[in-house]
Write a protein that holds these residues in place. Structure first.
Motif, PDB file in Angstrom:
ATOM      1  N   GLY A   1      33.689  55.861  29.778  1.00  0.00           N
ATOM      2  CA  GLY A   1      32.544  56.627  30.247  1.00  0.00           C
ATOM      3  C   GLY A   1      32.572  56.765  31.753  1.00  0.00           C
ATOM      4  N   ILE A   2      31.477  57.287  32.295  1.00  0.00           N
ATOM      5  CA  ILE A   2      31.356  57.522  33.725  1.00  0.00           C
ATOM      6  C   ILE A   2      30.087  56.845  34.224  1.00  0.00           C
ATOM      7  N   THR A   3      30.192  56.168  35.360  1.00  0.00           N
ATOM      8  CA  THR A   3      29.018  55.598  36.013  1.00  0.00           C
ATOM      9  C   THR A   3      28.885  56.234  37.389  1.00  0.00           C
ATOM     10  N   ALA A   4      27.681  56.731  37.675  1.00  0.00           N
ATOM     11  CA  ALA A   4      27.372  57.357  38.965  1.00  0.00           C
ATOM     12  C   ALA A   4      26.513  56.397  39.775  1.00  0.00           C
ATOM     13  N   PHE A   5      26.803  56.299  41.061  1.00  0.00           N
ATOM     14  CA  PHE A   5      26.096  55.415  41.978  1.00  0.00           C
ATOM     15  C   PHE A   5      25.462  56.239  43.091  1.00  0.00           C
ATOM     16  N   ASP A   6      24.184  56.049  43.335  1.00  0.00           N
ATOM     17  CA  ASP A   6      23.549  56.635  44.504  1.00  0.00           C
ATOM     18  C   ASP A   6      24.108  55.965  45.750  1.00  0.00           C
ATOM     19  N   GLY A   7      23.831  56.545  46.920  1.00  0.00           N
ATOM     20  CA  GLY A   7      24.258  55.938  48.173  1.00  0.00           C
ATOM     21  C   GLY A   7      23.803  54.490  48.259  1.00  0.00           C
ATOM     22  N   GLY A   8      24.732  53.581  48.567  1.00  0.00           N
ATOM     23  CA  GLY A   8      24.421  52.167  48.723  1.00  0.00           C
ATOM     24  C   GLY A   8      24.239  51.384  47.438  1.00  0.00           C
ATOM     25  N   ALA A   9      24.318  52.029  46.286  1.00  0.00           N
ATOM     26  CA  ALA A   9      24.098  51.346  45.002  1.00  0.00           C
ATOM     27  C   ALA A   9      25.291  50.469  44.631  1.00  0.00           C
ATOM     28  N   SER A  10      25.024  49.466  43.804  1.00  0.00           N
ATOM     29  CA  SER A  10      26.085  48.581  43.329  1.00  0.00           C
ATOM     30  C   SER A  10      25.713  48.021  41.963  1.00  0.00           C
ATOM     31  N   ILE A  11      26.696  47.443  41.319  1.00  0.00           N
ATOM     32  CA  ILE A  11      26.505  46.741  40.050  1.00  0.00           C
ATOM     33  C   ILE A  11      26.753  45.268  40.333  1.00  0.00           C
ATOM     34  N   GLY A  12      25.983  44.394  39.716  1.00  0.00           N
ATOM     35  CA  GLY A  12      26.124  42.955  39.938  1.00  0.00           C
ATOM     36  C   GLY A  12      27.458  42.423  39.456  1.00  0.00           C
ATOM     37  N   LEU A  13      27.847  41.289  40.006  1.00  0.00           N
ATOM     38  CA  LEU A  13      29.094  40.620  39.640  1.00  0.00           C
ATOM     39  C   LEU A  13      29.061  40.269  38.151  1.00  0.00           C
ATOM     40  N   HIS A  14      30.129  40.627  37.434  1.00  0.00           N
ATOM     41  CA  HIS A  14      30.186  40.424  35.992  1.00  0.00           C
ATOM     42  C   HIS A  14      31.644  40.320  35.554  1.00  0.00           C
ATOM     43  N   HIS A  15      31.839  40.020  34.275  1.00  0.00           N
ATOM     44  CA  HIS A  15      33.183  40.018  33.697  1.00  0.00           C
ATOM     45  C   HIS A  15      33.094  40.475  32.244  1.00  0.00           C
ATOM     46  N   HIS A  16      34.251  40.820  31.694  1.00  0.00           N
ATOM     47  CA  HIS A  16      34.329  41.346  30.324  1.00  0.00           C
ATOM     48  C   HIS A  16      35.257  40.483  29.480  1.00  0.00           C
ATOM     49  N   ASN A  17      35.147  40.628  28.188  1.00  0.00           N
ATOM     50  CA  ASN A  17      35.998  39.906  27.243  1.00  0.00           C
ATOM     51  C   ASN A  17      37.299  40.647  26.954  1.00  0.00           C
ATOM     52  N   CYS A  18      37.556  41.739  27.672  1.00  0.00           N
ATOM     53  CA  CYS A  18      38.755  42.547  27.469  1.00  0.00           C
ATOM     54  C   CYS A  18      39.168  43.173  28.798  1.00  0.00           C
ATOM     55  N   GLU A  19      40.331  43.784  28.821  1.00  0.00           N
ATOM     56  CA  GLU A  19      40.804  44.482  30.015  1.00  0.00           C
ATOM     57  C   GLU A  19      39.915  45.686  30.305  1.00  0.00           C
ATOM     58  N   GLU A  20      39.862  46.043  31.600  1.00  0.00           N
ATOM     59  CA  GLU A  20      39.122  47.233  32.016  1.00  0.00           C
ATOM     60  C   GLU A  20      39.929  47.957  33.082  1.00  0.00           C
ATOM     61  N   SER A  21      39.891  49.279  33.038  1.00  0.00           N
ATOM     62  CA  SER A  21      40.469  50.101  34.084  1.00  0.00           C
ATOM     63  C   SER A  21      39.371  50.999  34.630  1.00  0.00           C
ATOM     64  N   VAL A  22      39.323  51.145  35.948  1.00  0.00           N
ATOM     65  CA  VAL A  22      38.317  51.988  36.598  1.00  0.00           C
ATOM     66  C   VAL A  22      39.016  52.911  37.589  1.00  0.00           C
ATOM     67  N   MET A  23      38.700  54.206  37.517  1.00  0.00           N
ATOM     68  CA  MET A  23      39.204  55.184  38.474  1.00  0.00           C
ATOM     69  C   MET A  23      38.027  55.766  39.246  1.00  0.00           C
ATOM     70  N   VAL A  24      38.157  55.854  40.563  1.00  0.00           N
ATOM     71  CA  VAL A  24      37.135  56.499  41.378  1.00  0.00           C
ATOM     72  C   VAL A  24      37.319  58.007  41.244  1.00  0.00           C
ATOM     73  N   LEU A  25      36.280  58.687  40.794  1.00  0.00           N
ATOM     74  CA  LEU A  25      36.317  60.136  40.647  1.00  0.00           C
ATOM     75  C   LEU A  25      35.824  60.850  41.895  1.00  0.00           C
TER      76      LEU A  25
END
Length: 134
Positions: free
Chosen positions: A40-64
């Motif tokens: 999926g896609i996650t959009a961030f407003d200026g200065g926004a962030s997501i809290g520190l976390h981890h997953h039970n599987c691999e993840e790949s993230v590309m900056v669009l």
């Protein structure tokens, strides 16, 4: 039952508020028949962030769009459009919008339809698919 290919149109997909200026639009999920990955896609407003976390599987993230800071296992990496990360399971990470004014968007893929997110600050674990069904 045979699975059928699906074309997903971002403009027609439901977007979910994540709080703190972040919004997620799930794309490929169990709902369209996925059996081994979700994205999926996650959009961030200026200065926004997501809290520190981890997953039970691999993840790949590309900056669009925009410029991100990827904090992965305590190390900060500056990312721009098309820069892509690969994060192994159980590695703490988060993404921040490096700009206080410009939007930033990422495209993420989890290597499991049973992906979970555990917030490091609270230990709370949720299934990714359940979060996107809101």
């Amino acid at each position: 039952m045979a699975l059928q290919a699906t074309v997903l149109r971002l403009a027609t997909m439901q977007t979910n508020e994540r709080g703190g200026g972040a919004r997620t639009t799930p794309l490929v999920t169990r709902a369209c028949g996925a059996t081994s990955m979700i994205n999926g896609i996650t959009a961030f407003d200026g200065g926004a962030s997501i809290g520190l976390h981890h997953h039970n599987c691999e993840e790949s993230v590309m900056v669009l769009e925009g410029h991100a800071i990827a904090e992965i296992d305590g190390v900060r990496h500056e990312l721009g459009p098309n820069d892509t990360t690969w994060i192994p399971a159980n590695v703490p990470h988060r993404f921040l919008n490096a700009s206080s004014a410009e939007p930033m968007r990422i495209f993420w893929t989890y290597a499991s339809v049973d992906a979970t997110r555990t917030m490091d600050a609270t230990g709370e674990t949720r299934t990714i698919d359940a979060e996107h069904a809101k």
